[in-house]
Design an enzyme around this catalytic site. Structure first.
Site, PDB file in Angstrom:
ATOM      1  N   HIS A  89      -0.953   7.189  -5.399  1.00  0.00           N
ATOM      2  CA  HIS A  89      -1.161   6.911  -6.828  1.00  0.00           C
ATOM      3  C   HIS A  89      -1.268   5.410  -7.037  1.00  0.00           C
ATOM      4  O   HIS A  89      -1.077   4.630  -6.106  1.00  0.00           O
ATOM      5  CB  HIS A  89      -0.077   7.547  -7.685  1.00  0.00           C
ATOM      6  CG  HIS A  89       1.316   6.998  -7.510  1.00  0.00           C
ATOM      7  ND1 HIS A  89       2.013   7.109  -6.325  1.00  0.00           N
ATOM      8  CD2 HIS A  89       2.140   6.331  -8.357  1.00  0.00           C
ATOM      9  CE1 HIS A  89       3.202   6.547  -6.460  1.00  0.00           C
ATOM     10  NE2 HIS A  89       3.308   6.059  -7.684  1.00  0.00           N
ATOM     11  N   HIS A 139       0.356   3.003  -8.745  1.00  0.00           N
ATOM     12  CA  HIS A 139       1.408   2.022  -9.033  1.00  0.00           C
ATOM     13  C   HIS A 139       1.389   0.880  -8.020  1.00  0.00           C
ATOM     14  O   HIS A 139       1.108   1.095  -6.838  1.00  0.00           O
ATOM     15  CB  HIS A 139       2.781   2.698  -9.061  1.00  0.00           C
ATOM     16  CG  HIS A 139       3.020   3.487 -10.324  1.00  0.00           C
ATOM     17  ND1 HIS A 139       3.939   4.508 -10.410  1.00  0.00           N
ATOM     18  CD2 HIS A 139       2.447   3.380 -11.555  1.00  0.00           C
ATOM     19  CE1 HIS A 139       3.932   5.009 -11.642  1.00  0.00           C
ATOM     20  NE2 HIS A 139       3.027   4.345 -12.350  1.00  0.00           N
ATOM     21  N   ASP A 170       3.530  -0.762  -6.452  1.00  0.00           N
ATOM     22  CA  ASP A 170       4.360  -0.690  -5.242  1.00  0.00           C
ATOM     23  C   ASP A 170       3.798   0.328  -4.245  1.00  0.00           C
ATOM     24  O   ASP A 170       4.454   0.653  -3.254  1.00  0.00           O
ATOM     25  CB  ASP A 170       5.826  -0.374  -5.596  1.00  0.00           C
ATOM     26  CG  ASP A 170       5.991   0.953  -6.316  1.00  0.00           C
ATOM     27  OD1 ASP A 170       5.193   1.256  -7.225  1.00  0.00           O
ATOM     28  OD2 ASP A 170       6.923   1.704  -5.961  1.00  0.00           O
ATOM     29  N   HIS A 171       2.581   0.807  -4.496  1.00  0.00           N
ATOM     30  CA  HIS A 171       1.902   1.715  -3.558  1.00  0.00           C
ATOM     31  C   HIS A 171       0.515   1.201  -3.150  1.00  0.00           C
ATOM     32  O   HIS A 171      -0.009   1.594  -2.119  1.00  0.00           O
ATOM     33  CB  HIS A 171       1.794   3.120  -4.165  1.00  0.00           C
ATOM     34  CG  HIS A 171       3.150   3.699  -4.464  1.00  0.00           C
ATOM     35  ND1 HIS A 171       3.736   4.675  -3.695  1.00  0.00           N
ATOM     36  CD2 HIS A 171       4.064   3.381  -5.418  1.00  0.00           C
ATOM     37  CE1 HIS A 171       4.950   4.942  -4.174  1.00  0.00           C
ATOM     38  NE2 HIS A 171       5.175   4.164  -5.220  1.00  0.00           N
ATOM     39  N   HIS A 195       4.429  12.515 -12.112  1.00  0.00           N
ATOM     40  CA  HIS A 195       4.869  11.105 -12.074  1.00  0.00           C
ATOM     41  C   HIS A 195       3.763  10.247 -12.697  1.00  0.00           C
ATOM     42  O   HIS A 195       4.015   9.435 -13.580  1.00  0.00           O
ATOM     43  CB  HIS A 195       5.149  10.714 -10.636  1.00  0.00           C
ATOM     44  CG  HIS A 195       5.512   9.268 -10.439  1.00  0.00           C
ATOM     45  ND1 HIS A 195       6.666   8.708 -10.944  1.00  0.00           N
ATOM     46  CD2 HIS A 195       4.866   8.258  -9.800  1.00  0.00           C
ATOM     47  CE1 HIS A 195       6.709   7.414 -10.626  1.00  0.00           C
ATOM     48  NE2 HIS A 195       5.629   7.121  -9.935  1.00  0.00           N
ATOM     49  N   ASP A 218       5.586   9.334  -4.861  1.00  0.00           N
ATOM     50  CA  ASP A 218       6.708   9.388  -5.805  1.00  0.00           C
ATOM     51  C   ASP A 218       6.789  10.734  -6.512  1.00  0.00           C
ATOM     52  O   ASP A 218       7.249  10.824  -7.643  1.00  0.00           O
ATOM     53  CB  ASP A 218       6.568   8.286  -6.869  1.00  0.00           C
ATOM     54  CG  ASP A 218       6.782   6.888  -6.299  1.00  0.00           C
ATOM     55  OD1 ASP A 218       7.157   6.764  -5.125  1.00  0.00           O
ATOM     56  OD2 ASP A 218       6.564   5.918  -7.057  1.00  0.00           O
ATOM     57  N   HIS A 274      10.245   6.072  -1.326  1.00  0.00           N
ATOM     58  CA  HIS A 274      11.380   5.213  -1.698  1.00  0.00           C
ATOM     59  C   HIS A 274      12.675   5.670  -1.035  1.00  0.00           C
ATOM     60  O   HIS A 274      12.877   6.871  -0.826  1.00  0.00           O
ATOM     61  CB  HIS A 274      11.606   5.226  -3.218  1.00  0.00           C
ATOM     62  CG  HIS A 274      10.551   4.501  -4.000  1.00  0.00           C
ATOM     63  ND1 HIS A 274      10.616   3.158  -4.274  1.00  0.00           N
ATOM     64  CD2 HIS A 274       9.404   4.948  -4.562  1.00  0.00           C
ATOM     65  CE1 HIS A 274       9.541   2.799  -4.983  1.00  0.00           C
ATOM     66  NE2 HIS A 274       8.781   3.864  -5.173  1.00  0.00           N
TER      67      HIS A 274
HETATM   68 FE    FE Z   1       6.928   3.930  -6.370  1.00  0.00          FE
HETATM   69 ZN    ZN Z   2       5.173   5.338  -8.680  1.00  0.00          ZN
END
Ligand code: FE
Ligand code: ZN
Length: 257
Positions: free
Chosen positions: A54, A56, A58-59, A113, A137, A175
């Site tokens: 996805h 985001h 942090d990905h 999410h 996530d 995570h």
């Molecule tokens: Fe994340």
């Molecule tokens: Zn995420």
């Protein structure tokens, strides 16, 4: 296919899939470039693919940097993420297949999410092998992602797709949230012996600085409160039987935990 787990940012995991036969690698959800480049160096492998779950940051945070180093690599993501994943070239939907290292992964559309989230599942090569699930996530060890762009009904539907996979599936979530997740889980599922055992193990692991990812899907089915909407104890907490409402109630309790 070997799988390397790299720590990134404060609590993210990046996964490098390595094919020693062809000296190639693929990376799942590269949050940061440095650990990936170091790993590739050590493996002496060429990066050929980024599999994003996805959009985001942090990905996908390292998409730009990695494509600069490896201009020919291919960036995969969900079709609904069009325009949100840097350099995305392949737009995947439910049931699509992607290939790496002579393995074929099945794509699941798992909104909740985010509205565009996908997961990648490599079935086992033989009966003794594990399957490999890269679920970003959506499903976490002992928990699940927050609902930023989706409804409880969507998330339950998504989690059910993942829950239908074999117990012997390794869950590579993005995570290290397991301890916090289980701290919550024991409050809503206090009579679950398997959960108590897992909680104690995870506490010990984290004290020793060890990772708790991957977990096994069979263990998640037994102990993860977000896969247990049809168990009697969760239905009685919420006073409801409808999966989306049971799930929504537990998710709401976790959001305020
Ligand atoms: Fe994340
Ligand atoms: Zn995420």
């Amino acid at each position: 296919m070997d799988i390397k787990r790299l720590a990134a940012l404060s609590d993210n995991y990046i996964f490098v899939l390595h094919d020693p036969n062809t000296h190639t690698a693929a990376v799942v959800d590269p949050a940061e470039a440095t650990p990936v480049l170091k790993c590739l160096d050590k493996l002496e492998a060429q990066l050929v693919a980024i599999f994003n779950t996805h959009h985001h940051y942090d990905h996908v945070g390292a998409n730009n940097a990695l494509i600069e180093q490896f201009p020919k690599l291919c960036v995969y993501g969900g079709i609904e993420d069009r325009g949100r994943i840097p350099h995305q070239q392949v737009f995947l939907k439910e049931g699509d297949r992607v290939e790496f290292a002579n393995r074929v992964a099945e794509v699941f559309f798992v909104p909740g999410h985010t509205r565009a989230h996908i997961a990648y599942y490599f079935p086992p090569e033989s009966a003794q092998d594990t399957g490999e699930l890269f679920c970003g996530d959506t499903l976490f060890a002992g928990g699940c992602g927050r609902l930023f762009e989706g409804t409880p009904a969507q998330m339950v539907n998504s989690l059910e797709k993942l829950r239908n996979l074999p117990d012997n599936t390794r869950v590579w979530c993005a995570h290290e949230y397991t301890l916090k997740n289980l701290q919550f889980a024991v409050t809503v599922d206090p009579d679950n012996i398997a959960l108590q055992t897992r909680y104690n193990q995870v506490k010990e692991f984290r004290q020793q600085g060890k990772a708790t990812v991957p977990s096994l899907l069979g263990e998640e089915k037994q102990t993860n409160p977000f896969l247990r909407w049809d168990s009697v104890s969760f239905q009685s907490i919420s006073g409801m039987k409808d999966p989306a409402r049971v799930f929504g109630k537990i998710r709401g309790m976790k959001d305020n935990f």
